[in-house]
Write a protein that holds these residues in place. Structure first.
Motif, PDB file in Angstrom:
ATOM      1  N   PRO A 126      13.057   0.492  -4.030  1.00  0.00           N
ATOM      2  CA  PRO A 126      13.140   1.051  -5.388  1.00  0.00           C
ATOM      3  C   PRO A 126      11.726   1.087  -5.980  1.00  0.00           C
ATOM      4  CG  PRO A 126      14.351  -1.054  -5.232  1.00  0.00           C
ATOM      5  CD  PRO A 126      13.652  -0.855  -3.925  1.00  0.00           C
ATOM      6  N   ARG A 127      11.319   2.230  -6.547  1.00  0.00           N
ATOM      7  CA  ARG A 127       9.910   2.344  -7.010  1.00  0.00           C
ATOM      8  C   ARG A 127       9.582   1.220  -7.988  1.00  0.00           C
ATOM      9  NH1 ARG A 127       6.630   6.946  -6.566  1.00  0.00           N
ATOM     10  NH2 ARG A 127       4.679   5.892  -6.887  1.00  0.00           N
ATOM     11  N   PHE A 128      10.308   1.174  -9.106  1.00  0.00           N
ATOM     12  CA  PHE A 128      10.350   0.036 -10.033  1.00  0.00           C
ATOM     13  C   PHE A 128      11.559   0.247 -10.926  1.00  0.00           C
ATOM     14  CE2 PHE A 128       7.032   1.503 -13.540  1.00  0.00           C
ATOM     15  CZ  PHE A 128       7.398   2.830 -13.387  1.00  0.00           C
TER      16      PHE A 128
ATOM     17  N   GLY B 158      -4.115   4.012 -17.942  1.00  0.00           N
ATOM     18  CA  GLY B 158      -3.332   2.866 -17.476  1.00  0.00           C
ATOM     19  C   GLY B 158      -2.262   3.366 -16.536  1.00  0.00           C
ATOM     20  N   LEU B 159      -1.386   2.472 -16.125  1.00  0.00           N
ATOM     21  CA  LEU B 159      -0.405   2.777 -15.084  1.00  0.00           C
ATOM     22  C   LEU B 159       0.439   4.018 -15.380  1.00  0.00           C
ATOM     23  CD1 LEU B 159       1.227   2.029 -12.525  1.00  0.00           C
ATOM     24  CD2 LEU B 159       2.686   0.623 -14.015  1.00  0.00           C
ATOM     25  N   LEU B 160       1.060   4.076 -16.562  1.00  0.00           N
ATOM     26  CA  LEU B 160       2.059   5.135 -16.772  1.00  0.00           C
ATOM     27  C   LEU B 160       1.435   6.527 -16.798  1.00  0.00           C
ATOM     28  CD1 LEU B 160       4.472   3.158 -19.172  1.00  0.00           C
ATOM     29  CD2 LEU B 160       4.611   3.403 -16.677  1.00  0.00           C
ATOM     30  N   PRO B 161       0.314   6.753 -17.513  1.00  0.00           N
ATOM     31  CA  PRO B 161      -0.331   8.070 -17.405  1.00  0.00           C
ATOM     32  C   PRO B 161      -0.880   8.367 -16.004  1.00  0.00           C
ATOM     33  CG  PRO B 161      -1.507   6.643 -18.984  1.00  0.00           C
ATOM     34  CD  PRO B 161      -0.259   5.922 -18.576  1.00  0.00           C
ATOM     35  N   TRP B 162      -1.297   7.331 -15.292  1.00  0.00           N
ATOM     36  CA  TRP B 162      -1.786   7.524 -13.912  1.00  0.00           C
ATOM     37  C   TRP B 162      -0.651   8.037 -13.026  1.00  0.00           C
ATOM     38  CZ3 TRP B 162      -0.485   4.651  -9.432  1.00  0.00           C
ATOM     39  CH2 TRP B 162      -1.320   4.839  -8.315  1.00  0.00           C
ATOM     40  N   LEU B 163       0.540   7.447 -13.183  1.00  0.00           N
ATOM     41  CA  LEU B 163       1.694   7.903 -12.401  1.00  0.00           C
ATOM     42  C   LEU B 163       2.010   9.367 -12.723  1.00  0.00           C
ATOM     43  CD1 LEU B 163       4.151   4.846 -12.688  1.00  0.00           C
ATOM     44  CD2 LEU B 163       3.012   5.648 -10.613  1.00  0.00           C
ATOM     45  N   GLU B 164       2.031   9.675 -14.010  1.00  0.00           N
ATOM     46  CA  GLU B 164       2.454  11.011 -14.433  1.00  0.00           C
ATOM     47  C   GLU B 164       1.437  12.088 -14.044  1.00  0.00           C
ATOM     48  OE1 GLU B 164       3.800  10.810 -18.477  1.00  0.00           O
ATOM     49  OE2 GLU B 164       3.266  12.922 -18.790  1.00  0.00           O
TER      50      GLU B 164
ATOM     51  N   PHE C 120      -8.831  -1.859 -11.548  1.00  0.00           N
ATOM     52  CA  PHE C 120      -9.065  -0.415 -11.737  1.00  0.00           C
ATOM     53  C   PHE C 120      -8.181   0.154 -12.839  1.00  0.00           C
ATOM     54  CE2 PHE C 120      -8.289   4.088 -10.612  1.00  0.00           C
ATOM     55  CZ  PHE C 120      -9.583   4.549 -10.708  1.00  0.00           C
ATOM     56  N   LEU C 121      -6.888  -0.216 -12.829  1.00  0.00           N
ATOM     57  CA  LEU C 121      -5.956   0.335 -13.823  1.00  0.00           C
ATOM     58  C   LEU C 121      -5.903  -0.500 -15.103  1.00  0.00           C
ATOM     59  CD1 LEU C 121      -2.992   1.455 -11.478  1.00  0.00           C
ATOM     60  CD2 LEU C 121      -4.608   2.945 -12.682  1.00  0.00           C
ATOM     61  N   GLY C 122      -6.723  -1.546 -15.162  1.00  0.00           N
ATOM     62  CA  GLY C 122      -6.747  -2.381 -16.371  1.00  0.00           C
ATOM     63  C   GLY C 122      -5.427  -3.095 -16.608  1.00  0.00           C
TER      64      GLY C 122
ATOM     65  N   ILE D 235       0.868  -1.187   0.000  1.00  0.00           N
ATOM     66  CA  ILE D 235       0.000   0.000   0.000  1.00  0.00           C
ATOM     67  C   ILE D 235       0.898   1.229   0.000  1.00  0.00           C
ATOM     68  CG2 ILE D 235      -0.192  -0.042   2.545  1.00  0.00           C
ATOM     69  CD1 ILE D 235      -3.153   0.900   2.175  1.00  0.00           C
ATOM     70  N   HIS D 236       0.357   2.340  -0.516  1.00  0.00           N
ATOM     71  CA  HIS D 236       1.122   3.599  -0.586  1.00  0.00           C
ATOM     72  C   HIS D 236       0.424   4.618   0.318  1.00  0.00           C
ATOM     73  CE1 HIS D 236       3.186   2.593  -4.569  1.00  0.00           C
ATOM     74  NE2 HIS D 236       2.204   1.697  -4.547  1.00  0.00           N
ATOM     75  N   PHE D 237       1.040   4.961   1.457  1.00  0.00           N
ATOM     76  CA  PHE D 237       0.333   5.916   2.320  1.00  0.00           C
ATOM     77  C   PHE D 237       0.173   7.297   1.671  1.00  0.00           C
ATOM     78  CE2 PHE D 237       4.121   7.901   4.326  1.00  0.00           C
ATOM     79  CZ  PHE D 237       3.640   9.157   4.684  1.00  0.00           C
TER      80      PHE D 237
HETATM   81  N1  GUN Z   1       4.670   1.215 -10.464  1.00  0.00           N
HETATM   82  C1  GUN Z   1       5.540   2.189 -10.123  1.00  0.00           C
HETATM   83  N2  GUN Z   1       5.005   3.041  -9.220  1.00  0.00           N
HETATM   84  C2  GUN Z   1       3.767   2.592  -8.978  1.00  0.00           C
HETATM   85  C3  GUN Z   1       2.721   3.047  -8.116  1.00  0.00           C
HETATM   86  O1  GUN Z   1       2.820   4.041  -7.399  1.00  0.00           O
HETATM   87  N3  GUN Z   1       1.579   2.297  -8.132  1.00  0.00           N
HETATM   88  C4  GUN Z   1       1.435   1.195  -8.889  1.00  0.00           C
HETATM   89  N4  GUN Z   1       0.294   0.517  -8.845  1.00  0.00           N
HETATM   90  N5  GUN Z   1       2.399   0.763  -9.718  1.00  0.00           N
HETATM   91  C5  GUN Z   1       3.545   1.447  -9.745  1.00  0.00           C
END
Ligand code: GUN
Ligand code: ZN
Length: 427
Positions: free
Chosen positions: A197-199, A86-92, A293-295, A72-74
């Motif tokens: 590491p985030r990813f 999707g994930l990458l636009p959601w992050l940005e 949710f993010l497909g 989980i991300h507080f």
């Molecule tokens: N991949 C890299 N950062 C994240 C994040 O904050 N959430 C999710 N679901 N995937 C990620």
């Protein structure tokens, strides 16, 4: 010594449920003053062994282990439900702007309190938790967790490339900050540090190498990251690390797979990846509400069980849509149905529950410490009211067996089921 009389849910060593309709849970301090389960079982038997214990009776309630949220991300508490392709636009578009605010210690502290209130209202007593790249966010998280005497794990996010100003860190500094935080917080009270590491796409080789070195130097810390969540992400990681056999193998190459390493998602895997998970003792944090949710796709439960590696359930808030373990377990059931090759029910309700309590604890290397109510476990437990809503009252009264009862709670339940969350106190 204090004893609580109600129905009692525990798990045996094989992860099978043990249920006493009229049960007794005896709590008392260990040699260090930490409240632990001293005894548990059927009321008549256990009460006879503790004639002096004061008993609190909660008729009609179920005592169950506190839930364990494996990922989980507080700092994403405020971006639940942010729509994106999707994930990458959601992050940005949502995640990085929201996380940049955690440079401010006051904001970090305020959100940490909201986060813990929300976890506890939902019956989650331990989480493996992303902070942000700002050491202040970790400091605020641990200070708040310590005040509440919680068993919590977190760490500073490492992301020294492909990240905007405001969240990007600097390679050398990120590693010295991580080590300083480990020395301050790891194993202090019930707190644990996760090297985070985030990813792979947002860390340089130097940062990943440094993270792996710290993971070797502090072998009982956790490692926490994301892998193989989304097809665009997988493609990007493959382009950035062309010499690795797979995206997962990037982490292996930097010494980031071992016991207590936890990777969120693990969707786009092949069997070699699954064997690498198993052979290194690495665990998956399965986050079905986020994946729906993010497909992102569907975790392959059958594949994980066939190869036999560790996994447990997680909300992944704010990609995930709910703090409630009931929402996560229901989504896991749906996802299990999607990948199902054999007829019959998808994942049995008691197994969903175990994957969010004792099984998650085992995947974190905390078997026998949290996630169960067997003697010796820390006394983090829930008082569940199965009649919390009119429909739940009606439905749970019709249950013919434990699986039907647990399924009713999973399908219809939310934070209203959690009447009380009890946290193990020390001293
Ligand atoms: N991949 C890299 N950062 C994240 C994040 O904050 N959430 C999710 N679901 N995937 C990620
Ligand atoms: Zn995540």
């Amino acid at each position: 010594m204090h004893a609580y009389r109600a129905s009692l849910l525990r798990f045996d060593a094989a992860g099978q449920p043990v249920f006493d309709t009229d049960g007794l849970l005896v709590i008392g301090p260990d040699g260090q003053g930490r409240q632990r389960v001293q005894d548990a079982g059927a009321f008549a038997e256990v009460a006879a062994r503790h004639p002096g214990a004061a008993v609190t009776h909660w008729p009609g309630r179920i005592l169950a282990p506190g839930f364990v949220d494996m990922h989980i991300h507080f700092p994403q508490t405020d971006i639940i439900g942010a729509p994106a392709d999707g994930l990458l636009p959601w992050l940005e578009n949502y995640t990085f702007p929201a996380e940049s605010r955690f440079a401010d210690p006051a904001h970090s502290a305020e959100v940490a309190e909201v986060f813990f209130d929300e976890l506890l209202r939902n019956g989650v007593t331990t989480s493996l938790t992303f902070a942000t790249s700002h050491p202040q966010s970790v400091q605020a998280f641990f200070e708040a967790a310590q005040r509440r005497q919680l068993r919590m794990i977190s760490g500073k996010v490492l992301q020294d490339r492909h990240s905007p100003d405001g969240v990007r860190d600097q390679t050398e500094r990120s590693l010295t900050d991580t080590e300083a935080l480990i020395r301050t917080w790891h194993n202090r009270d019930r707190l644990g540090y996760a090297i985070t590491p985030r990813f792979a796409p947002t860390s340089t080789d130097a940062q990943l190498r440094g993270a792996g070195e710290l993971a070797a130097k502090y072998p009982d810390t956790w490692i926490h990251s994301h892998v193989a969540e989304n097809k665009d992400e997988v493609k990007w990681a493959r382009e950035l690390f062309p010499h690795a056999r797979s995206y997962l193998d990037v982490y292996a190459g930097f010494g980031l797979m071992r016991e207590r390493a936890v990777y969120a998602h693990c969707i786009h895997f092949d069997d070699d990846d699954r064997r690498l998970m198993r052979d290194t003792g690495t665990a998956s944090a399965v986050s079905p509400t986020s994946n729906l949710f993010l497909g992102s796709g569907f975790f392959d439960f059958e594949g994980a069980d066939r190869i036999g590696y560790r996994y447990g359930l997680a909300s992944d808030v704010g990609g995930g849509t709910s703090f409630s373990p009931f929402a996560t377990m229901l989504a896991a059931y749906y996802v299990g149905r999607e990948g199902q090759t054999k007829p019959g029910v998808s994942i049995p309700p008691s197994q969903l529950w175990w994957r969010h309590t004792g099984g998650a604890a085992r995947a974190l290397g905390l078997d026998g410490v949290i996630g169960n109510l067997q003697p010796g476990c820390e006394a983090d437990f829930l008082v569940i009211d199965p009649k919390a809503t009119p429909l739940l009252a009606r439905k749970t009264a019709l249950a013919n067996n434990l699986e039907e009862l647990l399924f009713s709670l999973i399908v219809l339940g939310d934070d209203r089921l959690i009447e009380r969350t009890v946290i193990s106190q020390a001293g």
